[in-house]
Design a protein around this motif. Structure first.
Motif, PDB file in Angstrom:
ATOM      1  N   ILE A  64       1.008  -1.110  -0.061  1.00 28.26           N
ATOM      2  CA  ILE A  64      -0.097   0.208  -0.256  1.00 28.26           C
ATOM      3  C   ILE A  64       1.189   1.592  -0.383  1.00 28.26           C
ATOM      4  O   ILE A  64       1.655   1.360   0.504  1.00 28.26           O
ATOM      5  N   HIS A  65       0.588   2.372  -0.937  1.00 25.23           N
ATOM      6  CA  HIS A  65       1.656   3.025  -0.557  1.00 25.23           C
ATOM      7  C   HIS A  65       1.613   4.588   0.811  1.00 25.23           C
ATOM      8  O   HIS A  65       2.728   4.978   0.320  1.00 25.23           O
ATOM      9  N   ASP A  66       0.354   4.592   1.637  1.00 28.62           N
ATOM     10  CA  ASP A  66       0.618   5.194   2.286  1.00 28.62           C
ATOM     11  C   ASP A  66       2.174   4.578   3.597  1.00 28.62           C
ATOM     12  O   ASP A  66       2.098   5.041   4.312  1.00 28.62           O
ATOM     13  N   ALA A  67       2.480   3.533   3.215  1.00 31.29           N
ATOM     14  CA  ALA A  67       3.032   2.976   4.199  1.00 31.29           C
ATOM     15  C   ALA A  67       4.952   3.151   3.649  1.00 31.29           C
ATOM     16  O   ALA A  67       5.411   2.841   4.277  1.00 31.29           O
ATOM     17  N   TYR A  68       4.538   3.752   2.176  1.00 34.85           N
ATOM     18  CA  TYR A  68       5.986   4.357   2.138  1.00 34.85           C
ATOM     19  C   TYR A  68       5.834   5.785   2.544  1.00 34.85           C
ATOM     20  O   TYR A  68       4.888   7.040   1.945  1.00 34.85           O
TER      21      TYR A  68
END
Length: 124
Positions: A107-111
Motif C-alpha cells: 500500500i502506498h501509505d506505507a512508503y
C-alpha cells in the motif's frame, strides 16, 4: 531523508521491454524496502512490485507477475524494474518508493519517500 530519482521511461510498442532505474541518495540504502508503483490518468496509484533489503524477497501485483522483475544493487544504491511483454494497459507514470524497515508492503501509505516519476507509454 532519502532522495529517489527514476529514469528509463519512454515510448515502446506493445510486446516490447523497458528497464526502469531508481537511484537513491541521502540514506542507508540497505535499511529500506524499495518498491515501484504506477498511476495511469484518472486512476489511483497502484502497487507494482517491491523488494526487501537483501533482494531475496519480492512481491508483485498479479497484473505484472511473470512479465516484470524487480531487483536491486546495494553497491550502487539502485533499484530496477525490468518490464517485458509490455501491454498498452501498462501505460502510466511509474514511481519509485522507499520505506524504512524489513517488511514488504503493497500500500502506498506505507512508503515514506517517493521519486518524481517517469512516464512509460506502450503503444498498440
Amino acid at each position: 531523508q532519502v532522495q529517489l530519482v527514476e529514469s528509463g521511461g519512454g515510448l515502446v510498442q506493445a510486446g516490447g521491454s523497458l528497464r526502469l532505474s531508481c537511484a537513491a541518495s541521502g540514506g542507508t540504502f540497505t535499511t529500506y524496502v524499495m518498491a515501484w508503483f504506477r498511476q495511469a490518468p484518472g486512476k489511483e496509484r497502484e502497487f507494482v512490485a517491491a523488494i526487501n533489503w537483501s533482494g531475496l524477497s519480492t512481491n508483485y501485483a498479479d497484473s505484472v507477475k511473470g512479465r516484470f522483475a524487480i531487483s536491486r544493487d546495494n553497491a550502487k544504491n539502485t533499484v530496477y524494474l525490468q518490464m517485458s511483454s509490455l501491454k498498452p494497459e501498462d501505460t502510466a507514470v511509474y514511481y519509485c518508493a522507499a520505506r524504512r524497515g524489513v517488511a514488504i508492503a503493497t500500500i502506498h501509505d506505507a512508503y515514506n519517500y517517493w521519486g518524481q516519476g517517469t512516464q512509460v507509454t506502450v503503444s498498440s
